[in-house]
Design a protein around this motif. Structure first.
Motif, PDB file in Angstrom:
ATOM      1  N   LEU A  16       0.822  -1.216   0.000  1.00  0.00           N
ATOM      2  CA  LEU A  16       0.000   0.000   0.000  1.00  0.00           C
ATOM      3  C   LEU A  16       0.856   1.266   0.000  1.00  0.00           C
ATOM      4  CD1 LEU A  16      -2.753  -0.992   2.605  1.00  0.00           C
ATOM      5  CD2 LEU A  16      -2.879  -1.093   0.101  1.00  0.00           C
ATOM      6  N   SER A  17       2.158   1.101   0.043  1.00  0.00           N
ATOM      7  CA  SER A  17       3.055   2.254   0.177  1.00  0.00           C
ATOM      8  C   SER A  17       3.744   2.557  -1.149  1.00  0.00           C
ATOM      9  CB  SER A  17       4.110   1.955   1.261  1.00  0.00           C
ATOM     10  OG  SER A  17       5.201   2.836   1.143  1.00  0.00           O
ATOM     11  N   ARG A  18       3.559   3.786  -1.602  1.00  0.00           N
ATOM     12  CA  ARG A  18       4.244   4.200  -2.851  1.00  0.00           C
ATOM     13  C   ARG A  18       5.752   4.224  -2.630  1.00  0.00           C
ATOM     14  NH1 ARG A  18       0.286   9.124  -1.927  1.00  0.00           N
ATOM     15  NH2 ARG A  18      -1.497   8.448  -3.145  1.00  0.00           N
ATOM     16  N   THR A  19       6.135   4.709  -1.452  1.00  0.00           N
ATOM     17  CA  THR A  19       7.567   4.799  -1.149  1.00  0.00           C
ATOM     18  C   THR A  19       8.210   3.409  -1.203  1.00  0.00           C
ATOM     19  OG1 THR A  19       6.938   6.573   0.380  1.00  0.00           O
ATOM     20  CG2 THR A  19       9.207   5.772   0.520  1.00  0.00           C
ATOM     21  N   MET A  20       7.526   2.426  -0.599  1.00  0.00           N
ATOM     22  CA  MET A  20       8.109   1.075  -0.571  1.00  0.00           C
ATOM     23  C   MET A  20       8.070   0.415  -1.952  1.00  0.00           C
ATOM     24  SD  MET A  20       9.279   0.920   2.390  1.00  0.00           S
ATOM     25  CE  MET A  20       9.042   2.058   3.758  1.00  0.00           C
ATOM     26  N   PRO A  91       8.245   7.679   3.958  1.00  0.00           N
ATOM     27  CA  PRO A  91       7.369   8.690   3.352  1.00  0.00           C
ATOM     28  C   PRO A  91       7.512  10.036   4.050  1.00  0.00           C
ATOM     29  CG  PRO A  91       6.103   7.271   4.821  1.00  0.00           C
ATOM     30  CD  PRO A  91       7.504   6.710   4.785  1.00  0.00           C
ATOM     31  N   PHE A  92       6.994  11.054   3.396  1.00  0.00           N
ATOM     32  CA  PHE A  92       7.017  12.417   3.959  1.00  0.00           C
ATOM     33  C   PHE A  92       5.850  12.560   4.925  1.00  0.00           C
ATOM     34  CE2 PHE A  92       6.597  17.158   3.317  1.00  0.00           C
ATOM     35  CZ  PHE A  92       7.864  17.475   3.751  1.00  0.00           C
ATOM     36  N   TRP A  93       6.161  12.795   6.174  1.00  0.00           N
ATOM     37  CA  TRP A  93       5.118  12.972   7.200  1.00  0.00           C
ATOM     38  C   TRP A  93       5.354  14.292   7.909  1.00  0.00           C
ATOM     39  CZ3 TRP A  93       4.130   8.061  10.718  1.00  0.00           C
ATOM     40  CH2 TRP A  93       3.513   7.057   9.960  1.00  0.00           C
ATOM     41  N   VAL A 135      11.703   8.750  -1.012  1.00  0.00           N
ATOM     42  CA  VAL A 135      10.587   9.412  -0.332  1.00  0.00           C
ATOM     43  C   VAL A 135       9.489   9.720  -1.339  1.00  0.00           C
ATOM     44  CG1 VAL A 135      11.747  11.684  -0.557  1.00  0.00           C
ATOM     45  CG2 VAL A 135       9.934  11.392   1.137  1.00  0.00           C
ATOM     46  N   THR A 136       8.226   9.592  -0.905  1.00  0.00           N
ATOM     47  CA  THR A 136       7.122  10.153  -1.700  1.00  0.00           C
ATOM     48  C   THR A 136       6.391  11.152  -0.815  1.00  0.00           C
ATOM     49  OG1 THR A 136       5.443   8.486  -1.129  1.00  0.00           O
ATOM     50  CG2 THR A 136       6.870   7.994  -3.016  1.00  0.00           C
ATOM     51  N   ARG A 137       5.881  12.189  -1.482  1.00  0.00           N
ATOM     52  CA  ARG A 137       5.234  13.281  -0.727  1.00  0.00           C
ATOM     53  C   ARG A 137       3.855  13.568  -1.318  1.00  0.00           C
ATOM     54  NH1 ARG A 137      10.483  15.731  -2.196  1.00  0.00           N
ATOM     55  NH2 ARG A 137      11.929  15.429  -0.461  1.00  0.00           N
ATOM     56  N   GLY A 138       2.920  13.930  -0.426  1.00  0.00           N
ATOM     57  CA  GLY A 138       1.584  14.270  -0.900  1.00  0.00           C
ATOM     58  C   GLY A 138       1.589  15.531  -1.736  1.00  0.00           C
ATOM     59  N   GLY A 139       2.372  16.520  -1.316  1.00  0.00           N
ATOM     60  CA  GLY A 139       2.448  17.796  -2.015  1.00  0.00           C
ATOM     61  C   GLY A 139       3.784  17.978  -2.702  1.00  0.00           C
ATOM     62  N   ASN A 140       4.094  19.262  -2.940  1.00  0.00           N
ATOM     63  CA  ASN A 140       5.315  19.559  -3.686  1.00  0.00           C
ATOM     64  C   ASN A 140       6.118  20.625  -2.937  1.00  0.00           C
ATOM     65  OD1 ASN A 140       7.182  20.571  -5.660  1.00  0.00           O
ATOM     66  ND2 ASN A 140       5.950  19.485  -7.185  1.00  0.00           N
TER      67      ASN A 140
HETATM   68  C1  LIG Z   1       0.859  11.016   9.056  1.00  0.00           C
HETATM   69  C2  LIG Z   1       1.000  11.610   7.678  1.00  0.00           C
HETATM   70  C3  LIG Z   1       1.527  12.880   7.531  1.00  0.00           C
HETATM   71  C4  LIG Z   1       1.679  13.445   6.250  1.00  0.00           C
HETATM   72  N1  LIG Z   1       2.205  14.705   6.133  1.00  0.00           N
HETATM   73  C5  LIG Z   1       2.389  15.231   4.907  1.00  0.00           C
HETATM   74  C6  LIG Z   1       2.960  16.523   4.753  1.00  0.00           C
HETATM   75  O1  LIG Z   1       3.330  17.196   5.707  1.00  0.00           O
HETATM   76  N2  LIG Z   1       3.107  17.005   3.502  1.00  0.00           N
HETATM   77  C7  LIG Z   1       2.741  16.297   2.394  1.00  0.00           C
HETATM   78  O2  LIG Z   1       2.906  16.784   1.289  1.00  0.00           O
HETATM   79  N3  LIG Z   1       2.213  15.062   2.511  1.00  0.00           N
HETATM   80  C8  LIG Z   1       2.024  14.521   3.732  1.00  0.00           C
HETATM   81  N4  LIG Z   1       1.483  13.263   3.859  1.00  0.00           N
HETATM   82  C9  LIG Z   1       1.137  12.528   2.621  1.00  0.00           C
HETATM   83  C10 LIG Z   1       2.226  11.525   2.238  1.00  0.00           C
HETATM   84  O3  LIG Z   1       3.502  12.147   2.175  1.00  0.00           O
HETATM   85  C11 LIG Z   1       1.950  10.882   0.880  1.00  0.00           C
HETATM   86  O4  LIG Z   1       0.659  10.349   0.815  1.00  0.00           O
HETATM   87  C12 LIG Z   1       2.981   9.803   0.590  1.00  0.00           C
HETATM   88  O5  LIG Z   1       2.932   9.433  -0.767  1.00  0.00           O
HETATM   89  C13 LIG Z   1       2.749   8.574   1.461  1.00  0.00           C
HETATM   90  O6  LIG Z   1       3.720   7.589   1.163  1.00  0.00           O
HETATM   91  P1  LIG Z   1       3.435   6.033   1.299  1.00  0.00           P
HETATM   92  O7  LIG Z   1       2.391   5.666   0.259  1.00  0.00           O
HETATM   93  O8  LIG Z   1       4.746   5.387   1.034  1.00  0.00           O
HETATM   94  O9  LIG Z   1       2.934   5.794   2.697  1.00  0.00           O
HETATM   95  C14 LIG Z   1       1.296  12.694   5.111  1.00  0.00           C
HETATM   96  C15 LIG Z   1       0.779  11.414   5.272  1.00  0.00           C
HETATM   97  C16 LIG Z   1       0.630  10.864   6.530  1.00  0.00           C
HETATM   98  C17 LIG Z   1       0.073   9.465   6.680  1.00  0.00           C
END
Ligand SMILES: Cc1cc2nc3c(=O)[nH]c(=O)nc-3n(C[C@H](O)[C@H](O)[C@H](O)COP(=O)(O)O)c2cc1C
Length: 201
Positions: A16-20, A91-93, A135-140
């Protein structure tokens, strides 16, 4: 033969993890290209890495005793010291990475093992090693002002450098939580780039 430490920090299961997905593909490619190397996988959640406690904090200025190889916390520092290469997947948290990775860094940043103090200040003890971070991030966070908000890659690069590991490469996939992003395509592109890098890492 090189020893490669694959450090994984995500509470999510790998599928389920993009990073992994990206990091595991890289590890598979790396092993195919370097069959003689040993890859040790360290899943920080499975290891249940905890926080430093009184014992470690009170002794943090002193090098550990010579018979401390089996200490439940110090053994991570020795394992880290003995690796030649590091693959980190986190991942980016909340503008950096999961706290368990910071807890692990507190385990391995140990005086007399991974760095030492000199009259000129602290010096890393880990030379001629290299690291790659996925690392993968939700935003940019690539352009101002949001590049200032990225404190994960910057911290990891700095603390690895502090221990002497200055050869540090990052592969990131950004905008992963934006509806316009074709996540599978970005993951595939990042894997393709990382796989090319696997030959020279
Ligand atoms: C607890 C948590 C905190 C997150 N914080 C951020 C953040 O600060 N900025 C951002 O762009 N994305 C944030 N995200 C989104 C993740 O970085 C993004 O969905 C990422 O692709 C998740 O990687 P994964 O699929 O390997 O778990 C967060 C996600 C989680 C679960």
């Amino acid at each position: 033969m090189a020893t490669v430490l694959y450090i994984k920090a995500n509470a999510k299961p790998d599928h389920l993890s993009r990073t992994m997905r990206i990091a595991n593909a890289f590890v598979e490619k790396y092993q195919e290209l370097h069959p003689e190397d040993e890859i040790i996988t360290l899943d920080l959640y499975k290891e249940k890495i905890g926080f430093l406690q009184e014992k470690q904090v009170l002794s943090h200025l002193e090098p550990p005793a010579p018979n401390s190889q089996d200490d439940p916390v110090l053994r991570y520092a020795y394992q880290f010291r003995d690796a030649d290469k590091y693959i980190i997947a986190a991942p980016f948290w909340n503008l950096s990475f999961p706290a368990i990775l910071k807890a692990y860094i507190d385990y391995v940043t140990v005086v007399g093992v991974t760095f030492r103090y000199t009259s000129q200040g602290a010096v890393g003890l880990l030379e001629n090693k290299k690291a790659v971070y996925f690392v993968t991030r939700g935003g940019n966070y690539t352009t101002p002002p949001f590049n200032e908000y990225e404190m994960g890659e910057r911290y990891l690069r700095t603390i690895f450098g502090f221990m002497g590991i200055t050869d540090f490469t990052t592969f990131s996939a950004d905008d992963m939580d934006r509806s316009a992003t074709d996540v599978d395509a970005v993951v595939a592109q990042t894997i393709a780039k990382a796989n090319q890098f696997a030959a020279t890492f």
